[in-house]
Design an enzyme around this catalytic site. Structure first.
Site, PDB file in Angstrom:
ATOM      1  N   ARG A  61      -7.235  10.210   0.130  1.00 61.55           N
ATOM      2  CA  ARG A  61      -6.972  10.621  -1.252  1.00 61.55           C
ATOM      3  C   ARG A  61      -8.267  10.690  -2.048  1.00 61.55           C
ATOM      4  O   ARG A  61      -8.406  11.479  -2.981  1.00 61.55           O
ATOM      5  CB  ARG A  61      -5.997   9.642  -1.910  1.00 61.55           C
ATOM      6  N   HIS A  67       0.850  -1.195   0.000  1.00 62.57           N
ATOM      7  CA  HIS A  67       0.000   0.000   0.000  1.00 62.57           C
ATOM      8  C   HIS A  67       0.884   1.242   0.000  1.00 62.57           C
ATOM      9  O   HIS A  67       1.879   1.293   0.725  1.00 62.57           O
ATOM     10  CB  HIS A  67      -0.889  -0.013   1.243  1.00 62.57           C
TER      11      HIS A  67
END
Length: 590
Positions: free
Chosen positions: A270, A247
């Site tokens: 995000r 990740h």
């Protein structure tokens, strides 16, 4: 009476257990930890679902077909179509099931990287993984008390071996509990999770992805590939073990930058418009690209530290997450762009240019890094910002046991192994080369339910010993299972330590009468002697530390301090009397 053995108390195991009960089967759940939940409780972005009621209410034109295409693209055409169809085709029903059965709020829907439609569901507060998992966990523990003949939960019970008969059928397990080796009979559902923290001597991670072995991880130390190893030892086939997801956004603690275990920065940060900037204050990637792509660009760019920046609008949209990370010292708030530029080590003019260039791309819908989906609102220097340092982290293992569309574990001969099922991260082939954000919780619920259905049907077919006919939801048990609130049934007592491994009830009166000052508590701030203050009570959590589902560090951050605000952000008030009443040693004297 015949039972199904569920190995693992995370969301996949819990979803399987609830489905088994709905179908009339008895359940024995074995979990090697002292507190169920696993990595599921850490999931911060939400759960995917296509065609859900929440999407319909918001006018989002999604479908299982669109979700299938997004998943297949993310998987790099390496996942199996039949498993993707199960995952995506049953996704809407899974989300609706959670809302209807457990009374959960999953009304907020966001778009994460790699998704062509907003489909990642969460509520208005708290981490969705924790909320979803706790709701199922509490309901199951209540049932283990009110219906012990139907539900047994053994914690700190480490399964070491699958047992087979002469025909090769899995007929039970061998496990260690309280220092004793015991056996249990019945078909088995493995829900033991992945191997992204497998730093053991026979590490699957080191064997299949040695270049990742020294990376930090977001996983708890229980994720050592137990289920995969046990099943392969009895002839199960594995698939895609080399496919390990790194990740891109693990949170770097400035006080422990080299810590092996990191907290994860939710992809939702995000999703609401957060930007990734390098040490020059430049963007270098579409922040909403697939996880492996963003990770690759971080490594390729190589200009550290990488910072995730949220402006005022993005921060407000996901305020709870920001407040949580700031409280843990993993994120800092800056009152304006000048202060942020100083922190990065660049001029305000340089940062302003980065913002201006991005604003131009948003207006023209033409981003130099190929970004297609933008949040509204301009990036301005006279705004406030929440900022965290990022690093790539081991996060999810796409590889695992080979299963068919009914969650049956497939043997090396290509045929299902009778009596053995798998769900959640222990199973491979679902996500291919790269898992989409929001599909981990979904995989747990969908394949947990599929494995529960399949194991209940298998039990009925092979033994005929099932309490109710498959699919039955009648009687007193069904009434307890089908409540509309995630709160525990008022008619069922809180779990005791008899079989659930949890304790209940208020603190002892002698402890409640004791008072401790802030200075008293502050003296107990070490790993082997740790006290905290929560809602006016003083807790000695030293012995609970290894069992905390969020990891030891989550508690150590508040050693010797008042943890009330952080605790209430994450937990329901009943968590302490339900799971850790013995930790209460007195009251806080202000």
């Amino acid at each position: 009476m015949a039972q199904v053995i569920v190995v693992g108390g995370g969301l996949a195991g819990l979803s399987a257990a609830h489905t088994l009960l709905e179908r009339g089967a008895n359940v024995l759940l074995l979990d090697k930890q002292g507190f169920m939940g696993g990595n599921s409780t850490k999931a911060t972005s939400g759960i995917n679902g296509a065609g859900t009621q929440s999407q319909q209410d918001l006018g989002i034109p999604d479908s299982a077909k669109i979700f299938f295409e997004d998943t297949k693209k993310s998987a790099r055409d390496l996942a199996r179509d039949d498993l993707i169809r199960v995952l995506t085709g049953r996704s809407g029903d899974a989300v609706d099931w959670l809302q209807a059965k457990f009374g959960l709020d999953l009304s907020k829907v966001a778009r994460l990287g790699g998704h062509s439609q907003p489909r990642t569901h969460r509520g208005s507060a708290q981490f969705p993984g924790m909320v979803i998992t706790y709701a199922q966990m509490e309901r199951l523990e209540d049932l283990s008390v009110s219906n012990p003949e139907r539900v047994k939960i053994y914690k700190k019970a480490r399964v070491t071996k699958l047992l087979k008969d002469e025909s090769g059928t899995v007929i039970g397990v061998e496990y260690i509990r309280n220092g004793k080796t015991e056996t249990a009979d019945g078909p088995v559902i493995l829900a033991t999770g992945g191997y992204a923290a497998d730093f053991t001597s026979d590490s699957l991670l080191k064997k299949h992805r040695p270049e990742y072995y020294n990376l930090p991880t977001t996983n708890g130390d229980h994720c050592t590939g137990d289920g995969q190893k046990m099943a392969m030892a009895v002839g199960a086939s594995a698939i895609d073990l080399e496919k390990v997801q790194v990740h891109p956004t693990g949170l770097v603690d400035p006080n422990e930058p080299d810590a092996k275990v990191k907290f994860l920065a939710a992809e939702a940060l995000r999703g609401v418009g957060g930007l990734l900037l390098d040490n020059n204050g430049d963007r270098f990637v579409d922040e909403l690209q697939h996880r492996d792509f963003v990770t690759g660009k971080i490594w390729e760019n190589g200009k550290y530290p990488i910072r995730l920046i949220l402006n005022g609008q993005a921060s407000s949209e996901i305020e709870w997450h920001c407040k949580h990370y700031v409280g843990r010292g993993l994120m800092k708030r800056f009152d304006n762009g000048d202060a942020l530029a100083k922190e990065i080590g660049i001029s305000p003019a340089k940062l302003k240019k980065t913002f201006d260039d991005y604003n131009v791309g948003v207006k023209a819908k033409k981003d130099p890094f190929g970004k297609k989906f933008f949040s509204t609102g301009e990036w301005k220097m006279n705004d406030f910002f929440n900022v965290a340092i990022m690093t790539p982290v081991l996060h999810y293992t796409m590889g695992g046991l080979e299963i068919d569309a009914e969650s049956r574990v497939v043997g090396s001969d290509g045929k299902p192994i009778a009596g053995l099922f798998a769900s959640g991260e222990v199973a491979g082939g679902v996500h291919g080369a790269n898992r989409l954000g929001g599909s981990s919780l979904l995989g747990c619920v969908v394949f947990g339910r599929v494995s529960g259905d399949s194991a209940a049907a298998y039990l009925l077919q092979t033994t005929g010993q099932i309490v109710q006919k498959a699919g039955g939801r009648l009687g007193a048990l069904a009434g307890q299972l089908g409540g509309s609130s995630s709160s525990s049934s008022s008619s069922a007592p809180a779990p005791t330590s008899n079989n659930a491994g949890a304790t209940s009830g208020p603190a002892q009166s002698s402890s409640a009468s004791k008072e401790f000052t802030t200075a008293d508590v502050a003296k107990h701030n070490k790993k082997d002697d740790i006290w905290v203050i929560v809602n006016g009570q003083v807790l000695d959590v030293t012995s609970f530390l290894p069992d905390h589902p969020g990891g030891e560090k989550a508690i150590l951050l508040y050693a010797g301090r008042d943890a009330t605000e952080e605790f209430n952000m994450l937990h329901d008030p009943k968590v302490i009397p339900r799971y850790a009443p013995d930790s209460v040693i007195g009251n806080h004297k202000k």
